[in-house]
Design a protein around this motif. Sequence first.
Motif, PDB file in Angstrom:
ATOM      1  N   ARG A  92       1.243  -5.597  -7.259  1.00  0.00           N
ATOM      2  CA  ARG A  92       2.394  -6.380  -6.813  1.00  0.00           C
ATOM      3  C   ARG A  92       3.481  -5.515  -6.162  1.00  0.00           C
ATOM      4  O   ARG A  92       3.937  -5.830  -5.053  1.00  0.00           O
ATOM      5  CB  ARG A  92       2.974  -7.214  -7.951  1.00  0.00           C
ATOM      6  CG  ARG A  92       4.186  -8.063  -7.497  1.00  0.00           C
ATOM      7  CD  ARG A  92       4.641  -9.059  -8.536  1.00  0.00           C
ATOM      8  NE  ARG A  92       3.651 -10.083  -8.814  1.00  0.00           N
ATOM      9  CZ  ARG A  92       3.415 -11.151  -8.040  1.00  0.00           C
ATOM     10  NH1 ARG A  92       4.073 -11.305  -6.922  1.00  0.00           N
ATOM     11  NH2 ARG A  92       2.510 -12.034  -8.375  1.00  0.00           N
ATOM     12  N   GLU A  94       4.756  -6.006  -2.349  1.00  0.00           N
ATOM     13  CA  GLU A  94       6.156  -6.296  -2.024  1.00  0.00           C
ATOM     14  C   GLU A  94       6.705  -5.259  -1.056  1.00  0.00           C
ATOM     15  O   GLU A  94       7.422  -5.595  -0.105  1.00  0.00           O
ATOM     16  CB  GLU A  94       6.987  -6.344  -3.305  1.00  0.00           C
ATOM     17  CG  GLU A  94       6.685  -7.572  -4.155  1.00  0.00           C
ATOM     18  CD  GLU A  94       7.332  -7.537  -5.540  1.00  0.00           C
ATOM     19  OE1 GLU A  94       7.978  -6.511  -5.895  1.00  0.00           O
ATOM     20  OE2 GLU A  94       7.168  -8.531  -6.273  1.00  0.00           O
ATOM     21  N   ALA A 145       1.066 -10.850  -2.620  1.00  0.00           N
ATOM     22  CA  ALA A 145       0.375 -10.233  -3.750  1.00  0.00           C
ATOM     23  C   ALA A 145      -0.768 -11.101  -4.248  1.00  0.00           C
ATOM     24  O   ALA A 145      -1.840 -10.592  -4.606  1.00  0.00           O
ATOM     25  CB  ALA A 145       1.361  -9.934  -4.876  1.00  0.00           C
ATOM     26  N   GLU A 146      -0.572 -12.404  -4.286  1.00  0.00           N
ATOM     27  CA  GLU A 146      -1.629 -13.289  -4.780  1.00  0.00           C
ATOM     28  C   GLU A 146      -2.831 -13.284  -3.831  1.00  0.00           C
ATOM     29  O   GLU A 146      -3.984 -13.271  -4.267  1.00  0.00           O
ATOM     30  CB  GLU A 146      -1.100 -14.714  -4.968  1.00  0.00           C
ATOM     31  CG  GLU A 146      -2.113 -15.684  -5.556  1.00  0.00           C
ATOM     32  CD  GLU A 146      -2.744 -15.226  -6.883  1.00  0.00           C
ATOM     33  OE1 GLU A 146      -3.943 -15.524  -7.088  1.00  0.00           O
ATOM     34  OE2 GLU A 146      -2.061 -14.573  -7.700  1.00  0.00           O
TER      35      GLU A 146
END
Length: 181
Positions: free
Chosen positions: A26, A30, A36-37
Amino acid sequence: METKTIVRVNNVDIVATSDEQMIAIRPICEALGIDAEAQRQRIERDEILCSTACMIKAVGADGKEREMYCIPYKFVFGWLFSIDTSRVNEEARPAVLRYKAECYEALYRHFAEPQTFLAEKQKVMERKVTEYQECQRRFKDAQKLMNEAKAELNQVMRVTIDEWRANNRQLILPFHAEEEE
């Protein structure tokens, strides 16, 4: 759980957990401005990465412990290499492109340099074998000349004064004159 900062990307610390150096994806996503998913789903579809990824409790940038989706540190570089640069934010894109170029260079060196090295080594070895064989030939020739010179010296040493007198005071030796080349 203890963590260690591995690298800083766009002012975001990328940390590893102390056990097996697992890296949370993550913060990297970012920092790069990517979802991220979506990256987690990509990792889950990858035949190699999916078997290495797991959820780990880790301390976030805010100091709170939370579950984080992680992959081992040694797999992070391959995962980053596979990221589509068109999805990366403009600020991070030049760094990602440089990284990918370095990866291509590293892969080339890893796979091509051994063949280049072996080919170059083979050429040098062939040249050195030829030089060695020439040295052997010259050594044998020199050895032959030394043996001949030693034989002639031994003949001179065996001549007595009586033989010298018998030859009218001339040192006549029965040498075998070699034809000059």
